[in-house]
Design an enzyme around this catalytic site. Structure first.
Site, PDB file in Angstrom:
ATOM      1  N   TYR A  61     -13.836 -14.248 128.677  1.00  0.00           N
ATOM      2  CA  TYR A  61     -13.913 -12.837 128.013  1.00  0.00           C
ATOM      3  C   TYR A  61     -15.314 -12.252 128.687  1.00  0.00           C
ATOM      4  CZ  TYR A  61     -14.915  -9.364 124.490  1.00  0.00           C
ATOM      5  OH  TYR A  61     -15.400  -8.372 123.836  1.00  0.00           O
ATOM      6  N   GLN A  84     -10.624  -4.649 127.374  1.00  0.00           N
ATOM      7  CA  GLN A  84     -10.401  -6.066 127.069  1.00  0.00           C
ATOM      8  C   GLN A  84      -9.732  -6.420 125.932  1.00  0.00           C
ATOM      9  OE1 GLN A  84     -10.603  -8.164 129.460  1.00  0.00           O
ATOM     10  NE2 GLN A  84     -10.170 -10.063 128.475  1.00  0.00           N
ATOM     11  N   GLU A  85     -10.248  -5.645 124.859  1.00  0.00           N
ATOM     12  CA  GLU A  85      -9.599  -6.066 123.438  1.00  0.00           C
ATOM     13  C   GLU A  85      -8.269  -5.607 122.995  1.00  0.00           C
ATOM     14  OE1 GLU A  85     -11.129  -8.130 121.277  1.00  0.00           O
ATOM     15  OE2 GLU A  85     -13.569  -8.071 121.976  1.00  0.00           O
ATOM     16  N   SER A  86      -8.125  -4.339 123.537  1.00  0.00           N
ATOM     17  CA  SER A  86      -6.875  -3.838 122.938  1.00  0.00           C
ATOM     18  C   SER A  86      -5.971  -3.148 124.212  1.00  0.00           C
ATOM     19  CB  SER A  86      -7.195  -2.745 121.924  1.00  0.00           C
ATOM     20  OG  SER A  86      -7.857  -1.839 122.516  1.00  0.00           O
ATOM     21  N   ILE A 141     -14.985  -2.976 126.706  1.00  0.00           N
ATOM     22  CA  ILE A 141     -14.473  -3.895 125.807  1.00  0.00           C
ATOM     23  C   ILE A 141     -13.260  -3.427 125.149  1.00  0.00           C
ATOM     24  CG2 ILE A 141     -15.269  -4.509 123.487  1.00  0.00           C
ATOM     25  CD1 ILE A 141     -18.440  -4.426 124.332  1.00  0.00           C
TER      26      ILE A 141
END
Ligand SMILES: [Zn+2]
Length: 323
Positions: A167, A78-80, A75
């Site tokens: 996502y 993918q997020e940051s 996560i």
């Protein structure tokens, strides 16, 4: 008659116990069936993550919420892309892209939401909550993480938003990638005790576990010349590397399943691992020292289960050569 009565009284408690055990067994099976697909919660959680940024925080958070550290890393990736200062146009903050209001709801001030320890804790708590709500269904949990639980409810599944669909696919891919970086595993135990520890240095036992001079010696001492390599007794993660009163520099390795090992009297300059790093059984972590309250070069070595010290010699082979 008297004999028959006592036999009856003897038999009754046995029958009751057998009956209770059978009922419990049925209840467990029944509940497991009801829960359905709950396996995903811990699926892939077979160890600690090594070789990624923030590994220490990720491993601790995963343990706290009983989810895979590989999922948290996926996560974050993918997020940051592991940037704690990441900001989205929608206002999401930090490694796991949490909205400031969500942070506040969890108990972190909005202006401290970006801090990795707060951000990973918040994100871990949120994804663990979604996994519970959706009974371990990873797709739905990720969709809720991205688009909100309201949208998953509204569309009765993964919402049709291209961003969310993408996502879910991308994080699942990353998850598989990070699973390969897991090391160790829940430590093999029998009845709650470790089974396969390695002798941590090539030396002789110079002082056993137990009471000596009116004080409890919580480990064993292994004497060897300064500079002799000290190795990890089993796979795990370094959860402490720092000074401790009387013990010079100390390393603590968490092996999972409640088991930790402690290594003392080293000099900081000989330490070759850092806090949060994953280590393998037999990997060098430092060298024998003579630091702290020590009357000669030796390793002070402890084995702890849920914090309680055990006699290491019950779980180790007795010397280096036997492994
Ligand atoms: Zn000692």
């Amino acid at each position: 008659m008297r004999k028959a009565v006592s036999f009856f009284f003897l038999l009754t408690p046995v029958l009751v116990i057998v009956l209770v055990i059978s009922l419990l067994g049925f209840a467990v099976v029944f509940i497991s069936v009801l829960m359905g697909g709950g396996d995903e919660l811990t699926d892939g959680y077979s160890g600690y993550l090594g070789g990624v940024p923030f590994a220490d925080l990720i491993n601790r958070t995963a343990a706290r919420y009983d989810i895979s550290p590989a999922l948290i890393a996926a996560i974050i990736d993918q997020e940051s892309n592991f940037n704690p200062k990441a900001h989205s146009s929608a206002g999401a903050i930090g490694l796991m892209q949490i909205m400031p209001g969500t942070c506040r709801g969890i108990g972190y001030p909005a202006d401290e939401c970006w801090k990795p320890e707060n951000n990973i804790d918040a994100g871990g708590r949120i994804i663990a909550g979604h996994l519970k709500s959706y009974r371990g269904n990873l797709e739905l949990a990720l969709a809720a993480y991205n688009a909100g639980a309201g949208n998953v409810r509204k569309y009765g599944g993964v919402p049709p938003f291209p961003e969310t669909r993408n996502y879910v696919v991308e994080v699942a891919k990353q998850y598989e990638k990070y699973k390969k970086k897991l090391v160790g595993g829940k430590f093999e135990t029998v009845g709650g005790f470790p089974t396969t520890l390695m002798f941590p240095a090539n030396g002789e036992i110079t002082s056993p576990f137990g009471w000596r001079w009116g004080r409890m010696h919580e480990g064993v001492d292994i004497g060897a010349p300064e500079g002799t390599p000290i190795v990890a007794a089993a796979d795990g993660v370094v959860i402490k590397s720092g000074p401790a009163s009387g013990y010079g520099w100390v390393i603590v390795i968490d092996h999972g399943g409640g088991l930790t090992t402690v290594y003392g009297h080293m000099y900081h300059s000989t330490v070759v691992v850092s806090q949060g790093e994953a280590v393998s059984k037999g990997q060098k972590i430092a060298s024998i020292g003579n630091n702290g309250r020590s009357t000669g070069p030796h390793l002070h070595f402890e084995v702890r289960m849920n914090g309680n010290s055990l006699d290491p010699l019950k779980y180790l082979r007795t010397n280096w050569k036997d492994g």
